[in-house]
Write an enzyme that holds these catalytic residues in place. Sequence first.
Site, PDB file in Angstrom:
ATOM      1  N   HIS A 174       0.839  -1.221   0.000  1.00 57.14           N
ATOM      2  CA  HIS A 174       0.000   0.000   0.000  1.00 57.14           C
ATOM      3  C   HIS A 174       0.861   1.253   0.000  1.00 57.14           C
ATOM      4  O   HIS A 174       0.435   2.295   0.502  1.00 57.14           O
ATOM      5  CB  HIS A 174      -0.948   0.032   1.207  1.00 57.14           C
ATOM      6  CG  HIS A 174      -1.711  -1.237   1.431  1.00 57.14           C
ATOM      7  ND1 HIS A 174      -2.985  -1.456   0.948  1.00 57.14           N
ATOM      8  CD2 HIS A 174      -1.359  -2.381   2.072  1.00 57.14           C
ATOM      9  CE1 HIS A 174      -3.389  -2.660   1.287  1.00 57.14           C
ATOM     10  NE2 HIS A 174      -2.413  -3.248   1.975  1.00 57.14           N
ATOM     11  N   SER A 295      15.803  21.413 -16.731  1.00 60.18           N
ATOM     12  CA  SER A 295      14.670  22.307 -16.967  1.00 60.18           C
ATOM     13  C   SER A 295      15.178  23.582 -17.614  1.00 60.18           C
ATOM     14  O   SER A 295      16.289  24.021 -17.338  1.00 60.18           O
ATOM     15  CB  SER A 295      14.003  22.626 -15.627  1.00 60.18           C
ATOM     16  OG  SER A 295      13.311  23.856 -15.705  1.00 60.18           O
ATOM     17  N   LYS A 301      16.955  21.432 -11.618  1.00 61.27           N
ATOM     18  CA  LYS A 301      16.193  20.238 -11.967  1.00 61.27           C
ATOM     19  C   LYS A 301      17.001  19.169 -12.680  1.00 61.27           C
ATOM     20  O   LYS A 301      17.849  19.443 -13.509  1.00 61.27           O
ATOM     21  CB  LYS A 301      14.997  20.608 -12.864  1.00 61.27           C
ATOM     22  CG  LYS A 301      13.877  21.331 -12.170  1.00 61.27           C
ATOM     23  CD  LYS A 301      13.280  20.574 -10.999  1.00 61.27           C
ATOM     24  CE  LYS A 301      12.463  19.373 -11.435  1.00 61.27           C
ATOM     25  NZ  LYS A 301      11.183  19.785 -12.041  1.00 61.27           N
ATOM     26  N   GLU A 308       9.885   8.384 -17.302  1.00 60.77           N
ATOM     27  CA  GLU A 308       8.515   8.898 -17.465  1.00 60.77           C
ATOM     28  C   GLU A 308       7.964   8.556 -18.853  1.00 60.77           C
ATOM     29  O   GLU A 308       6.800   8.178 -18.997  1.00 60.77           O
ATOM     30  CB  GLU A 308       8.503  10.408 -17.255  1.00 60.77           C
ATOM     31  CG  GLU A 308       8.812  10.830 -15.828  1.00 60.77           C
ATOM     32  CD  GLU A 308       9.039  12.330 -15.747  1.00 60.77           C
ATOM     33  OE1 GLU A 308       8.068  13.061 -15.534  1.00 60.77           O
ATOM     34  OE2 GLU A 308      10.198  12.772 -15.910  1.00 60.77           O
TER      35      GLU A 308
END
Length: 486
Positions: A174, A295, A301, A308
């Site tokens: 979980h 970024s 970043k 992704e």
Amino acid sequence: MQDETSTSEGRGDAATAGNTALWGGRFEGHPTAFLQRYGASLPVDKRMWAEDIAGSKAHARMLAKVGVISQEDADAIRAGLDAVAADIKAGTFSFDVNDEDIHMSVERALTERIGAAGGRLHTGRSRNDQVALDDRLVARNLAARLHADAMALRKELITRATDDFGVVMPGYTHMQKAQPVLFSHHMLAYYWMFTRDCARLRDAYEAADECPLGSAALAGTTYPLDRRMTAEELGFPTVTPNSLDAVSDRDFFCDLLYACAMAQMHLSRLCEELILWSTDEFGFVTMDDTYSTGSSIMPQKKNPDFAELTRGKTGRVYGDLMGMLTMLKGLPLAYDKDLQEDKECVYDAVDTLSDTLRVATGMIATMHVHADRMRAGSHGGFMAATDLADYLVGKGLPFRKAHEVVGHIVLACEKQGRTLQSLSTDELRQFSDLFDDTAADAMNIDAIVARRNTEGGTGHDAVRAQLERARADYARDAAWDPVTIE
Ligand code: ARG
């Protein structure tokens, strides 16, 4: 895909250059350039040229052997097909806008090259069994290619599990901290997923591994074809048993697409964890710079873009499977033009998965594992609770009762902001007088892991045995030697 078949007269009504289709005899009119383009599969199926030519060469040899064409014609056809193949390979072949598909392109080029003999190649054959054959050859090739890609990833997972052996990390259920596990165990969990994917790919290969040639349009043919001979020449162990089924069956593509969807789903799950682990909150891994992007506005970043994208591409691979199943669902026997839509989804899914397997292999090989952060994470979340309960069971308390006692301890710790390991024996004895000085060992993170030695468990010995099994299993799959068309 743009090429000469899709750049001509646009949507105008201009007729094509002339009625040059292979069925020209029966027609007075013909589709406009736009309709020709709409009906063509050449932009997609030109990729099947090697399979198409291999099938035709086998067919020609067999036609000569059974006496349907002369040996000289068969020799001329085979040499001509080799020359066409060389042109396509060299990039000097010009695909004709009037050709609907790769079968017609190759046959036209052959006939231009060798004359009348070229027109004998299609004896006893239809494009319906021809495309069914090409599809099966393609399915075998693609399954073999994906299998090799997945093997590379499996190898990398074994390497990681071996090199980082002993690193302890939190295990979750979980998404809540549950029990500590070995990082190697976690890597091997993915290893087994990709092992099953390899089995599915071999199954998809098997499903394609029957030769449909000789089924002709739908009913077989009057020529005395030796179907077994063609099959053998192309490395098929057998022939399809029913001509109607043979020209309409694309189950093997469904099997391949299902194998792709499953593997892509596994990659997506792996990448989801890598993304999570590379957050500042987790800090379990840092993706290598090669597999990260920055970024344009935020200088700090470092984004796990490739992980992704893997997750993001999964929807399209599922879509390819759904597209195929839906295309097939209402089709009566035997060949229907709808079937022409089969190739695009297969190539899309396979290309996507093949690239993604390569990306994942590289990410796993280069990621930096932060053993200290994983270990630190293993101390929080009361992950020793189960073992503390087991400790009480060892002292004679029934498990349900032990569960309750430890539940009270966790609640008290939570209220006071303490960890289980910080409790002294005296403090533990306030909850049960079964506790003594050996309780500390029950809560030691390394000991907790090491104790779980049921086969398939996370204990060091069990994971060592699992690694052995994984290596043996890898060696077995690496020995798979599929027939492919180069
Ligand atoms: N281009 C077709 C396909 O990909 C080849 C078979 C065409 N057969 C036919 N009878 N129109 O399915």
